[in-house]
Design an enzyme around this catalytic site. Structure first.
Site, PDB file in Angstrom:
ATOM      1  CG  HIS A   1      45.447  56.204  44.329  1.00  0.00           C
ATOM      2  ND1 HIS A   1      45.083  56.357  45.651  1.00  0.00           N
ATOM      3  CD2 HIS A   1      46.580  55.458  44.340  1.00  0.00           C
ATOM      4  CE1 HIS A   1      45.953  55.731  46.425  1.00  0.00           C
ATOM      5  NE2 HIS A   1      46.877  55.180  45.669  1.00  0.00           N
TER       6      HIS A   1
ATOM      7  CB  SER B   1      43.721  54.695  39.820  1.00  0.00           C
ATOM      8  OG  SER B   1      45.114  54.512  39.930  1.00  0.00           O
TER       9      SER B   1
ATOM     10  CG  HIS C   1      43.713  52.314  43.822  1.00  0.00           C
ATOM     11  ND1 HIS C   1      43.401  50.973  43.713  1.00  0.00           N
ATOM     12  CD2 HIS C   1      44.233  52.664  42.624  1.00  0.00           C
ATOM     13  CE1 HIS C   1      43.734  50.543  42.504  1.00  0.00           C
ATOM     14  NE2 HIS C   1      44.239  51.537  41.830  1.00  0.00           N
TER      15      HIS C   1
ATOM     16  N   GLY D   1      46.080  45.381  37.561  1.00  0.00           N
ATOM     17  CA  GLY D   1      47.162  44.998  38.466  1.00  0.00           C
ATOM     18  C   GLY D   1      46.727  43.947  39.469  1.00  0.00           C
TER      19      GLY D   1
ATOM     20  CG  LEU E   1      51.008  52.652  33.247  1.00  0.00           C
ATOM     21  CD1 LEU E   1      50.881  54.162  33.114  1.00  0.00           C
ATOM     22  CD2 LEU E   1      52.470  52.227  33.172  1.00  0.00           C
TER      23      LEU E   1
ATOM     24  NE  ARG F   1      36.299  16.934  64.830  1.00  0.00           N
ATOM     25  CZ  ARG F   1      36.403  15.900  63.984  1.00  0.00           C
ATOM     26  NH1 ARG F   1      36.133  16.051  62.713  1.00  0.00           N
ATOM     27  NH2 ARG F   1      36.797  14.720  64.421  1.00  0.00           N
TER      28      ARG F   1
ATOM     29  CD  GLU G   1      41.497  27.282  52.227  1.00  0.00           C
ATOM     30  OE1 GLU G   1      42.146  27.855  51.313  1.00  0.00           O
ATOM     31  OE2 GLU G   1      41.573  26.062  52.435  1.00  0.00           O
TER      32      GLU G   1
ATOM     33  CG  PHE H   1      43.635  24.755  56.074  1.00  0.00           C
ATOM     34  CD1 PHE H   1      45.024  24.785  56.050  1.00  0.00           C
ATOM     35  CD2 PHE H   1      43.014  23.530  56.176  1.00  0.00           C
ATOM     36  CE1 PHE H   1      45.767  23.612  56.125  1.00  0.00           C
ATOM     37  CE2 PHE H   1      43.740  22.351  56.255  1.00  0.00           C
ATOM     38  CZ  PHE H   1      45.131  22.391  56.229  1.00  0.00           C
TER      39      PHE H   1
ATOM     40  CG  HIS I   1      40.426  19.420  62.640  1.00  0.00           C
ATOM     41  ND1 HIS I   1      39.132  19.629  62.218  1.00  0.00           N
ATOM     42  CD2 HIS I   1      40.647  18.100  62.508  1.00  0.00           C
ATOM     43  CE1 HIS I   1      38.594  18.479  61.863  1.00  0.00           C
ATOM     44  NE2 HIS I   1      39.479  17.526  62.027  1.00  0.00           N
TER      45      HIS I   1
END
Lengths: 617, 617
Positions: free
Chosen positions: A33, A36, A73, A151, A182, A319, A367, A392, A416
């Protein structure tokens, strides 16, 4: 502090050389690239040769400023900058994207100057939050820079990180967006209408500057302002042109991810850039060193944790033991930090917060930012435990994937898990987390059934250098192990066995207790089964499983997880090439709300189902 | 239009009854989130009894207004509203969270008035975008409402959807945030400092109003304003109090996800609410009907697609055939729409855009919003194909999980799977996507090897009612199937077989060609192997695999995917309980950048490795 900066025309030469290198390396590779890279050449030149404090020969220096290339990139530009700085010979850039070169298509920490792998857009800022939090943790004045593309600013993860950066008041963090207008397939949502982006960053609490990204003086002034800003991070929105410096590609469609063709096309571009170089008399740019000498990030020997004091039969949810365990570990190891996403009172990470509020980071319901920050923290020497409901964590699946590519030692704890949570229903039941985590090579996947194993596995996870996942359960379960029992990664516990075992039942977590119940029910009928606790799902204890496969007629796996990708698949992968029969009990459909015991039975993973399956064998 | 609204004191009675029902149902269930319901009671009362146009007896009416409860834990409030509207008897609310009741802990489309399952926060607005886009697609004036919590506004997915809603100018979309200040574990990032949220929504281009969320008149006026707003969606930020209406819980910590205890605690609360009821003389609230009669969302028979015209041996990438396929399908079926995330020129969804620009939706680099919108579109009768690089679909893993819970017919297409992409490196290589998708029960997982199978599988995916995933590859591969060949879901193709087959090699996608090469290499040595194309990875062709397992000594799976969770596990799950030996070739470490052929060999999935593995058997 206002710096006396190197004369700009000379620094402009550096930017031009970075462009030249970006073109030559991608043209040699035949992919990449370059355009970029070209938009961000001045930004990177200004960062590397004046703004950032680092030691060229020691990029991992504990107190050196960080640069995270979120727009991964543009890797050739990053590589060119390090060559320009002198870390390796410029010729090495021509190995870009070759099979035996660490100069890969997108940056990975195989390179000493890369903290976290990038290339999945929208992830760099989260890691930057983690790097900046780490500076605070160790009391260092190193600064963290993150270079984003415009982007990728569409990614929600960027805005999670933005919100977190402002919440934590990270004035040691400076992001730059290379607004080159772009995207890959078309103009970005806002193109060069940069005020749309500015109003967003300001709304998210960042000190926001808009500059001409090809004006080195403007960039220097912006970095000065960022350094002078207190209480909040800075975003520099740099207006640039993709492909800047080469007239026939600059600001044109159709040049994303496309190298210049060798021969005339590349030659014309390089000639145009060469003409932009001025005579600088061989000027060099002194690189400011870190303010303090380097020091080891990790102690020579891991500190010992206080012994446990559970009693057999005591009812404790894994837990809860997790929460106790990280607090116990945190007491002896200052590298340990905890992150949570507004469920600390369910994951019990609030035990850690109560003990070490300065090393606890609340990410609210975000998260991706939480896991991204954990990546940055881990890359800088912390041992971050990030916890939320296991389901999650799937919100951060792409971050977890990239943590695998980065090989950073994040420790994830998902609570959980499974239908055993009961009435909250399928949206809250992680039934695919083992599949997700097993599909990260080298990620250790741990699944304790009781408080003792949970606490020991917290320590094991912390000592493991790479990523680790601990799956915990909601219901209380009885302590079945002695406090001093060892739980090495890759091990298992054979809890019941005899010479007459007809089958082996492999459980983990809540299903282990169903297996033990089934053992007793079958024993009453004179049928003996072996019961194995597969607390280490990845790596799994192939030796014990192969032995069980040889000595019994079949292996029956039982898991509070969908049938695909979990314990059954792990066991099968370990012994399947030996022709051992593996029968799987697991959840085969979307479950409903209901009481835990009812659900465990309804979805086929209860003792009764194990008994029936053993009889059928 | 300004409505003559029902007198407010009477509508206030409705809100109070919704609170009473939320308490009684959660107290009966012994779990749930009554206080999160109580903050939004006026919002829901105003929506259901005056604002929204619907038919009580026909919640799925094609032209009825939609309400998506993004804060899914307020499910009891939603259920109470439908009971109040008359869809089912109020007593039914007492079945909340019981095993045989569809009134689950969080809403799922098992209920006719739920479009998509919620309960994983931050997902409702994306689905709302999809519902609103669908109204545009079918030329309907139905409006879409989404009720969010303030806590979930930390999720980046909300801001992706916000940006998309403004980009598409969805003035038929109105969101309401129930800003009740309290999250699960603590105050939200901004608490009642509502201006912080307002400035964010305005920055993201939404018409934004701040109201007292317990003032029915203010809510009505806000809905009026939203309806009058053109060109952009509206966000109503409603300042509320968690637990409003019951003095001893209102606006207090420690009441999240906690029902009132039966007996004195619940009784006191209910008595306080009962006192708030006024005599309304049995007033009812006429519900405005949809503006048009209902109509079928799907045609009686699926339309036929034009025949294919590939020639054997023609080199076409499956990703390209995907693009051609959705365009071909779109020509005969107006329900088909396409969504992409700034890679349409790589996934070839730009072929669809070129043909049907009105049914193509660009989401820029925002995969969660893209998949969320696909869910909403699918729930409303469209057939959405959402495409991006397969690795970036992992960004939307939690949405995909919830699409499974919702059983909505989204069609995902992931391109650039595996190491066969070559030099871009591991961040761009999907090597875990099969694991992710297999772990969605009932999700069809398809993996074509050539253009013919790719195009047929597009049609199969569209006709399948539930979620489907198509994995495509970057490199061009030869057409090996005749144009009229059928590729039913759950099938496979046995491409090479003889009575002397010593082993069966199961490949899919690019590895199928390695298997065919290995077949020829071994045949030259006089060794025969069977070769199966497992184009349907889930459900997989158990019959063909069991037969192969019986007739040959072992099954060898070869996949351009990590060893965990993919084809090997799928095959093993199908035949492992028969004691068939399954040997797996797959990627076992994080790969590097390099040429595709070199990577395929280096990571152990080339013809040479297949030959070696067969010899070893």
């Amino acid at each position: 502090m206002t710096r006396v900066f190197a004369a700009r025309p000379l620094l402009q030469n550096v930017a031009t050389r970075l462009r030249i290198d970006s073109i030559t390396s991608t043209t040699a590779a035949g992919s990449g690239h370059p355009t970029s890279c070209m938009s961000a050449a001045e930004i990177v030149a200004a960062l590397f040769f004046g703004e950032m404090r680092y030691e060229v020969a020691n990029p991992r220096h504990v107190h050196a400023d960080r640069l995270i290339l979120s727009k991964g990139h543009a890797a050739p530009l990053l590589y060119a900058a390090w060559a320009e700085a002198g870390l390796f010979p410029r010729e090495h850039l021509l190995t870009l994207r070759k099979i035996d070169s660490d100069l890969e298509g997108h940056p990975t920490p195989r390179l000493p100057f890369v903290d976290v792998a990038t290339g999945s857009l929208g992830q760099g800022l989260g890691a930057g939050i983690g790097c900046a939090l780490n500076a605070r943790r160790i009391g260092s004045d190193y600064r963290t820079y993150v270079l984003l593309g415009d982007g990728e600013s569409a990614e929600g993860s960027v805005w999670e990180a933005a919100s977190a950066g402002a919440f934590f008041g990270l004035d040691n963090l400076c992001a730059i967006t290379d607004v080159n207008r772009l995207g890959q397939s078309r103009q970005t949502q806002f193109g060069h209408d940069i005020d749309h982006l500015a109003v967003r960053w300001r709304a998210f609490g960042w000190h926001t500057l808009v500059v001409d990204g090809h004006d080195l003086g403007a960039l220097e002034a912006a970095f000065d302002q960022a350094r002078a800003t207190t209480g909040t991070p800075t975003m520099i929105l740099a207006r640039t042109f993709k492909g800047h410096g080469v007239s026939f590609v600059e600001n044109r469609d159709g040049w994303h991810g496309r190298p210049l063709k060798p021969g005339d096309e590349a030659d014309r571009a390089l000639a145009e850039l060469q003409r932009q170089l001025v005579d600088d008399g061989g000027a060099t740019f002194p690189i400011p060193p870190p303010s303090r000498p380097d020091e080891p990030a990790t102690p020579a020997t891991p500190p010992a944790v206080a012994p446990l004091a559970y009693t057999l039969g005591q009812m404790v949810a894994t837990r809860e033991a997790f929460g106790t365990g990280i607090a116990r570990l945190g007491a002896v190891d200052p590298r340990v930090v905890a992150l949570d996403a507004d469920v600390k009172n369910s994951t019990f990470s609030d035990r850690f917060e109560a003990a070490f509020p300065d090393r606890f980071y609340e990410f609210f319901i975000a998260e991706q930012a939480m896991v991204g920050a954990a990546m940055g923290l881990a890359a800088r020497g912390a041992i971050p435990f990030a916890s939320t409901f296991a389901c999650f964590l799937s919100r951060a699946a792409d971050f977890i994937r990239m943590a695998g590519v980065s090989a950073v030692g994040i420790k994830l704890a998902g609570s959980h898990a499974g239908v055993s949570i009961g009435e909250d229903g399928p949206s809250q039941m992680a039934l695919e987390d083992l599949a997700t985590m097993r599909a990260v090579p080298d990620c250790v996947v741990l699944y304790p059934c009781d408080a003792v194993s949970a606490e020991h596995l917290v320590v094991e996870a912390a000592r493991h250098p790479g990523p680790a996942y601990i799956r915990t359960s909601r219901p209380k379960t009885p302590v079945i192990y002695g406090n001093a029992e060892a739980f090495p990664i890759g091990g298992s516990k054979t809890l019941r066995q005899s010479e007459r075992d007809v089958a082996t039942v492999v459980g983990a977590g809540v299903t282990l207790f169903e297996a033990l119940k089934a053992h007793d029910l079958l024993a009453a009928e004179g049928v003996a089964i072996r019961v194995i606790d597969a607390y280490s799902v990845q790596p799994i204890d192939r030796t014990a499983l192969e032995k069980a496969g040889r000595e019994t007629r079949a292996i029956l796996t039982v898991e509070d997880h969908y049938i695909a990708g979990g314990l059954g698949d792990a066991v099968s992968a370990a012994v399947g090439d030996r022709g051992v029969r593996v029968v799987r009990l697991g959840v085969r459909e979307i479950p409903r709300s209901g009481p835990p015991d009812v659900l465990i039975d309804r979805y086929g993973i209860s003792a009764a189902h194990i008994v029936a399956a053993v009889r059928q064998l």
